[in-house]
Enzyme design. Structure first.
Site, mmCIF file in Angstrom:
data_model
loop_
_atom_site.group_PDB
_atom_site.id
_atom_site.type_symbol
_atom_site.label_atom_id
_atom_site.label_comp_id
_atom_site.label_asym_id
_atom_site.label_seq_id
_atom_site.Cartn_x
_atom_site.Cartn_y
_atom_site.Cartn_z
ATOM 1 N N GLU A 77 11.452 -3.118 4.093
ATOM 2 C CA GLU A 77 10.300 -3.929 4.508
ATOM 3 C C GLU A 77 10.320 -5.234 3.716
ATOM 4 O O GLU A 77 10.656 -5.253 2.541
ATOM 5 C CB GLU A 77 9.012 -3.113 4.239
ATOM 6 C CG GLU A 77 7.735 -3.891 4.125
ATOM 7 C CD GLU A 77 7.341 -4.604 5.409
ATOM 8 O OE1 GLU A 77 7.449 -4.024 6.497
ATOM 9 O OE2 GLU A 77 6.916 -5.780 5.299
ATOM 10 N N CYS B 265 6.699 -3.571 19.990
ATOM 11 C CA CYS B 265 5.430 -4.086 20.486
ATOM 12 C C CYS B 265 5.677 -5.188 21.521
ATOM 13 O O CYS B 265 4.744 -5.877 21.914
ATOM 14 C CB CYS B 265 4.554 -4.593 19.342
ATOM 15 S SG CYS B 265 5.421 -5.725 18.263
HETATM 16 N N1 SAH Z 1 6.567 0.579 10.833
HETATM 17 C C1 SAH Z 1 5.373 0.052 10.251
HETATM 18 C C2 SAH Z 1 5.268 -1.461 10.332
HETATM 19 C C3 SAH Z 1 5.626 -2.095 11.646
HETATM 20 S S1 SAH Z 1 5.166 -3.785 11.831
HETATM 21 C C4 SAH Z 1 4.140 0.713 10.844
HETATM 22 O O1 SAH Z 1 4.188 1.291 11.932
HETATM 23 O O2 SAH Z 1 3.091 0.676 10.219
HETATM 24 C C5 SAH Z 1 6.607 -4.637 11.420
HETATM 25 C C6 SAH Z 1 6.857 -4.744 9.937
HETATM 26 O O3 SAH Z 1 8.061 -5.474 9.774
HETATM 27 C C7 SAH Z 1 5.790 -5.504 9.165
HETATM 28 O O4 SAH Z 1 5.375 -4.706 8.089
HETATM 29 C C8 SAH Z 1 6.504 -6.758 8.666
HETATM 30 O O5 SAH Z 1 6.065 -7.177 7.408
HETATM 31 C C9 SAH Z 1 7.948 -6.298 8.624
HETATM 32 N N2 SAH Z 1 8.979 -7.332 8.750
HETATM 33 C C10 SAH Z 1 8.925 -8.500 9.430
HETATM 34 N N3 SAH Z 1 10.095 -9.140 9.371
HETATM 35 C C11 SAH Z 1 10.934 -8.372 8.629
HETATM 36 C C12 SAH Z 1 12.300 -8.485 8.237
HETATM 37 N N4 SAH Z 1 13.031 -9.540 8.575
HETATM 38 N N5 SAH Z 1 12.841 -7.502 7.501
HETATM 39 C C13 SAH Z 1 12.105 -6.410 7.144
HETATM 40 N N6 SAH Z 1 10.802 -6.251 7.503
HETATM 41 C C14 SAH Z 1 10.226 -7.209 8.227
#
Ligand code: SAH
Length: 543
Positions: free
Chosen positions: A333, A408
């Protein structure tokens, strides 16, 4: 062509993914907000463009069977809901169609095993998070929502998607701000103090977190505000100041100051304790998120003794909720606060053998690959822009038995699944889940499995039997595009493909490479793309 301000009698024949009814006037498409398939309407053209028009309903001549009474006073003005005028059963059908169409049109899948959309018990007050921008109106602070596609603030006393208590807390804060001459931030002048009132509720425990997004750290009479709010609303367990002094439309700044409580609240999701802080992602519809994760768990299959990788893991929710008996859980993350929450969530739930890495998913996956980590199951849950071709390549190289893709955005999901397919993955099953009733959004979870090598060879033989070398149809162009994108990270146009096909003496449809005007400049395929396309032509045994 329909002129601006002209009136027309129209029949709405479909509805698009932004919730606009679609009709045609003299062959030109026209989008009508608040209309639905089956409506017979009188509309006025409010925007007339070369390729499309925007119409406004003047009169509903015959309402569609799919129509229902809109129950929100700011519907159409506020940028949140788009389907409040449509019966919910029809909204579900629209969303299912959006997902199916994305797989067909964008992903070029003919038949996928798409299950019925999972609907919620209620479409009302399902959100656990609200971010109300504030503005000054006649010397008083008002909270509301941004209008669609603009930053105009539409005051809204009570949103039907939010818990009622959010409106009560918001009103109290506005009252306090007025009494103490706390100013509302104005985007145009970059002046003022209070930007957003940001509320989150942990539905299962009832705990509420209030974050005030402000431009400085000197909130007037902050103790008085804390006492007043916590006395009136004992569910408030945490009050945070978030400092955002930038001239930006990003809501939150990076700095958080605790005014009351620990700076977080705790919810329970799929029997798992989840700590939520202001900057971390948490699904806004908890009850539907449980169903989504349940589906993800089903698609992941048996996790006992396995290594599970959860990319874009946020606070670790999916991995912690699903892979309870896995040998190891690795989460990646990019937001540091979310990673810290994920680590604490693992501890809160006494989960051993977890590792949460702060970093970009693409880069972290490459490093894990270099370290010879061998996940059995990979879950991805990226933001709307989806995955990169490089990350898909790395995911493929792990050789995992299962990839579960939570998305999404159906468009980027379908695009990415096509790239997965070019590596030999097939979509075992896909299920849309309505996490955001009445809005344009829809979530989808997909189970991707790698075909055993034998099956891959069979398919290649089948393609040869079909003699795709004489197939100049769309599918082959799309296959070439997907191949080039996957292998070289390059986007190539049909025009370039046709130029290179012609170079190799292959037949090309007449419409390609012909200019409508004699002296029009035709772009020529650059060398790197030519090499990539030539390689694709060889791969597909066309040359
Ligand atoms: N799976 C989690 C979060 C999904 S939302 C849940 O269901 O609660 C997508 C997540 O990806 C967010 O927390 C965002 O901060 C993270 N994110 C965005 N770009 C990213 C990247 N390049 N590498 C890793 N994480 C990322």
């Amino acid at each position: 062509m329909a002129q601006k301000n002209s009136c027309h009698k129209v029949n709405i024949t479909s509805i698009n993914s932004s919730g606009f009814g679609v009709c045609r006037i003299d062959g030109v498409v026209c989008f009508v907000q608040g209309a639905v398939t089956g409506d017979e309407l009188e509309i006025k053209i409010i925007k007339s463009k070369k390729n499309y028009n925007i119409g406004r309903i003047e009169k509903i001549i015959t309402p569609s069977q799919k129509r229902t009474e809109n129950d929100c006073p700011v519907f159409k003005k506020c940028g949140g809901c788009v389907y409040r005028h449509v019966k919910y059963e029809d909204e579900l059908e629209i969303k299912e169609t959006i997902v199916r169409d994305a797989f067909t049109r964008i992903g070029h899948f003919e038949n996928i095993n798409l299950k019925s959309i999972i609907a919620p018990e209620s479409t009302l007050r399902y959100r656990n998070k609200a971010q109300y921008p504030v503005k000054n109106e006649n010397g008083r602070i008002r909270a509301g929502f941004f209008a669609a596609r603009t930053h105009e603030i539409i005051p809204c006393e009570d949103c039907l998607l939010q818990p009622e208590i959010f409106s009560d807390i918001t009103k109290e804060i506005c009252l306090f701000a007025d009494e103490n001459k706390i100013t509302a931030y104005d985007e145009k002048t970059n002046k003022g103090f209070l930007r957003h009132i940001y509320l989150r509720i942990a539905e299962k425990t009832g705990e509420i977190m209030l974050t005030l997004v402000v431009t400085g750290n000197n909130l007037k009479k902050s103790d008085e505000l804390v006492n007043r709010l916590t006395e009136k609303f004992p569910q408030i367990k945490s009050i945070v100041l978030n400092i955002n002094a930038e001239k930006t439309n990003v809501i939150l700044g990076e700095e958080c100051i605790n005014l009351y409580g620990n700076g977080y609240i705790t919810d329970i999701l799929c029997d798992t304790k989840i700590k939520i802080s202001p900057l971390s992602f948490y699904q806004v519809n908890r009850r539907q998120a449980e169903k989504l994760y349940e589906k993800a768990r089903e698609y992941m299959g048996d996790t006992e003794g396995k290594i599970v990788m959860d990319l874009y893991c946020g606070t670790g929710t999916i991995g912690l909720c699903t892979a309870k008996d896995a040998d190891k859980l690795i989460g990646v993350e990019i937001i540091e606060q979310a990673v810290n929450d994920a680590k604490e969530n693992a501890e809160l739930n006494s989960r051993k053998n977890t590792e949460f890495i702060c970093g970009d998913a693409e880069k972290a996956a490459e490093i894990l690959k270099e370290k010879n980590v061998k996940p059995d199951i990979i879950v991805v849950d990226p933001p709307r822009k989806g995955l990169t071709p490089n990350l898909i390549e790395t995911i493929n190289s792990f050789g995992a038995e299962k990839v579960v893709y939570v998305s999404c955005d159906p468009a980027t999901l379908a695009r990415d699944c096509e790239i997965f397919a070019s590596y030999g993955f097939c979509i075992e099953e896909a299920t849309p889940v309505d996490l955001f009733p009445r809005t344009a959004h829809v979530e989808t979870v997909v189970s991707l499995v790698k075909l055993p090598p034998d099956d891959v060879i069979n398919i290649e033989l089948d393609l040869t039997k079909l003699d795709i070398s004489i197939n100049d149809g769309k599918t082959t162009y799309d296959q070439i595009k997907a191949y080039v994108l996957k292998k070289y990270g390059l986007k190539v146009s049909s025009l370039y493909i046709s130029q290179i096909k012609r170079k190799h003496g292959l037949e090309v449809s007449e419409s390609y490479n012909k200019s409508k005007k004699d002296n029009q400049h035709i772009p020529q395929c650059p060398k790197d793309k030519e090499d990539a396309i030539t390689d694709a032509l060889k791969y597909f045994k066309m040359i």
